[in-house]
Design a protein around this motif. Structure first.
Motif, PDB file in Angstrom:
ATOM      1  N   ARG A   1      22.490 -15.357  21.560  1.00 42.29           N
ATOM      2  CA  ARG A   1      23.721 -15.313  20.764  1.00 42.29           C
ATOM      3  C   ARG A   1      24.942 -15.418  21.668  1.00 42.29           C
ATOM      4  O   ARG A   1      25.159 -14.590  22.544  1.00 42.29           O
ATOM      5  CB  ARG A   1      23.796 -14.001  19.974  1.00 42.29           C
TER       6      ARG A   1
ATOM      7  N   THR B   1      18.864 -21.494  14.173  1.00 46.47           N
ATOM      8  CA  THR B   1      18.693 -21.449  12.728  1.00 46.47           C
ATOM      9  C   THR B   1      19.615 -22.460  12.042  1.00 46.47           C
ATOM     10  O   THR B   1      20.705 -22.758  12.541  1.00 46.47           O
ATOM     11  CB  THR B   1      18.989 -20.035  12.179  1.00 46.47           C
TER      12      THR B   1
ATOM     13  N   TYR C   1      24.187 -17.320  11.976  1.00 45.82           N
ATOM     14  CA  TYR C   1      24.577 -15.934  11.715  1.00 45.82           C
ATOM     15  C   TYR C   1      26.093 -15.846  11.757  1.00 45.82           C
ATOM     16  O   TYR C   1      26.773 -16.673  12.363  1.00 45.82           O
ATOM     17  CB  TYR C   1      23.958 -15.005  12.764  1.00 45.82           C
ATOM     18  N   SER C   2      26.619 -14.800  11.138  1.00 47.59           N
ATOM     19  CA  SER C   2      28.051 -14.575  11.132  1.00 47.59           C
ATOM     20  C   SER C   2      28.590 -14.517  12.556  1.00 47.59           C
ATOM     21  O   SER C   2      27.933 -14.014  13.466  1.00 47.59           O
ATOM     22  CB  SER C   2      28.357 -13.257  10.420  1.00 47.59           C
TER      23      SER C   2
ATOM     24  N   CYS D   1      26.796  -9.832  11.635  1.00 45.07           N
ATOM     25  CA  CYS D   1      25.549 -10.407  12.140  1.00 45.07           C
ATOM     26  C   CYS D   1      24.433  -9.360  12.174  1.00 45.07           C
ATOM     27  O   CYS D   1      23.298  -9.639  11.793  1.00 45.07           O
ATOM     28  CB  CYS D   1      25.773 -11.002  13.532  1.00 45.07           C
ATOM     29  N   THR D   2      24.769  -8.152  12.608  1.00 47.20           N
ATOM     30  CA  THR D   2      23.731  -7.111  12.668  1.00 47.20           C
ATOM     31  C   THR D   2      23.210  -6.781  11.276  1.00 47.20           C
ATOM     32  O   THR D   2      22.015  -6.528  11.104  1.00 47.20           O
ATOM     33  CB  THR D   2      24.231  -5.823  13.356  1.00 47.20           C
TER      34      THR D   2
ATOM     35  N   GLU E   1      23.135  -8.923   8.716  1.00 46.23           N
ATOM     36  CA  GLU E   1      22.303 -10.066   8.322  1.00 46.23           C
ATOM     37  C   GLU E   1      20.920  -9.952   8.965  1.00 46.23           C
ATOM     38  O   GLU E   1      19.894 -10.182   8.307  1.00 46.23           O
ATOM     39  CB  GLU E   1      22.964 -11.377   8.746  1.00 46.23           C
ATOM     40  N   ALA E   2      20.891  -9.596  10.240  1.00 46.26           N
ATOM     41  CA  ALA E   2      19.620  -9.470  10.954  1.00 46.26           C
ATOM     42  C   ALA E   2      18.770  -8.353  10.359  1.00 46.26           C
ATOM     43  O   ALA E   2      17.543  -8.501  10.224  1.00 46.26           O
ATOM     44  CB  ALA E   2      19.877  -9.212  12.438  1.00 46.26           C
TER      45      ALA E   2
ATOM     46  N   GLU F   1      17.272  -9.583   7.071  1.00 47.16           N
ATOM     47  CA  GLU F   1      16.156 -10.509   7.327  1.00 47.16           C
ATOM     48  C   GLU F   1      14.899  -9.754   7.724  1.00 47.16           C
ATOM     49  O   GLU F   1      13.804 -10.052   7.237  1.00 47.16           O
ATOM     50  CB  GLU F   1      16.517 -11.487   8.449  1.00 47.16           C
TER      51      GLU F   1
ATOM     52  N   TRP G   1      17.041  -7.115  18.378  1.00 45.44           N
ATOM     53  CA  TRP G   1      17.767  -6.857  17.139  1.00 45.44           C
ATOM     54  C   TRP G   1      16.903  -5.956  16.281  1.00 45.44           C
ATOM     55  O   TRP G   1      15.824  -6.362  15.855  1.00 45.44           O
ATOM     56  CB  TRP G   1      18.050  -8.160  16.393  1.00 45.44           C
TER      57      TRP G   1
ATOM     58  N   PRO H   1      14.976 -11.682  16.857  1.00 47.46           N
ATOM     59  CA  PRO H   1      15.555 -12.228  15.630  1.00 47.46           C
ATOM     60  C   PRO H   1      14.463 -12.958  14.832  1.00 47.46           C
ATOM     61  O   PRO H   1      13.558 -13.576  15.409  1.00 47.46           O
ATOM     62  CB  PRO H   1      16.618 -13.210  16.139  1.00 47.46           C
TER      63      PRO H   1
END
Length: 172
Positions: free
Chosen positions: A11, A49, A53-54, A60-61, A63-64, A67, A96, A101
């Motif tokens: 990232r 991807t 991600y944001s 982002c955290t 979103e992760a 998922e 993550w 991820p």
């Protein structure tokens, strides 16, 4: 073809490093992967991807986390379809929520690891390898999971010798 392969996710942009959120031109995992490639030679495959991600680290955290909870397998821009020419494969990524991820698993689940040596590598800010070893054992069926390496993201710039020594010991 090189006998070493590194499958990695990294990232750029906002990252949590040493207690603060900072902008990174290159992700910590990308730096570490470069040290390995320089030390022992390796082909690189970056997991990217389709839906990014944001850019905001905190978003982002979340979103992760979502998922991971839903066992998502995000679509990737490109897929690696054959690893038959490789003997040793490092799987690298940021830790993550205790593991890679989810996009890394999207890629790994499409490959046949029978007879391969697979080495976990995580960049982190306190969680070490997390569940990486267990998750690779579950995901890379038929592989022999080798010694892993955890590198603090805040120390990635200064970790060249440590990472290179690990790579020479396990991937050379």
């Amino acid at each position: 073809m090189s006998r070493n392969l590194i499958i990695y996710y990294s990232r750029r942009g906002q990252n949590y490093v040493g207690g603060s959120i900072v902008n990174l031109a290159r992700g910590n995992t990308e730096l570490v992967v470069g040290y390995i490639a320089d030390a022992v030679g390796a082909d690189l495959f970056e997991v990217v991807t389709v839906k990014p991600y944001s850019e905001d680290y905190t978003a982002c955290t979340e979103e992760a986390k979502a998922e991971l909870r839903s066992h998502a397998r995000p679509e990737l821009r490109n897929y690696l379809s054959d690893i038959s020419g490789y003997d040793r494969i490092a799987v690298a990524g940021p830790c993550w929520w205790g593991t890679y991820p989810c996009g890394v698993f999207t890629q790994l689940e499409k490959l046949d690891f029978t007879g391969k040596r697979v080495f976990p590598l995580m960049t982190h800010e306190g969680s070490g390898l997390g569940r990486a070893v267990r998750d690779l054992r579950d995901c890379c069926r038929g592989a022999d999971i080798g010694a892993g390496l955890a590198v603090r993201g805040s120390e990635a710039l200064d970790a060249r010798e440590t990472v290179s020594a690990w790579a020479r010991q396990h991937l050379a």
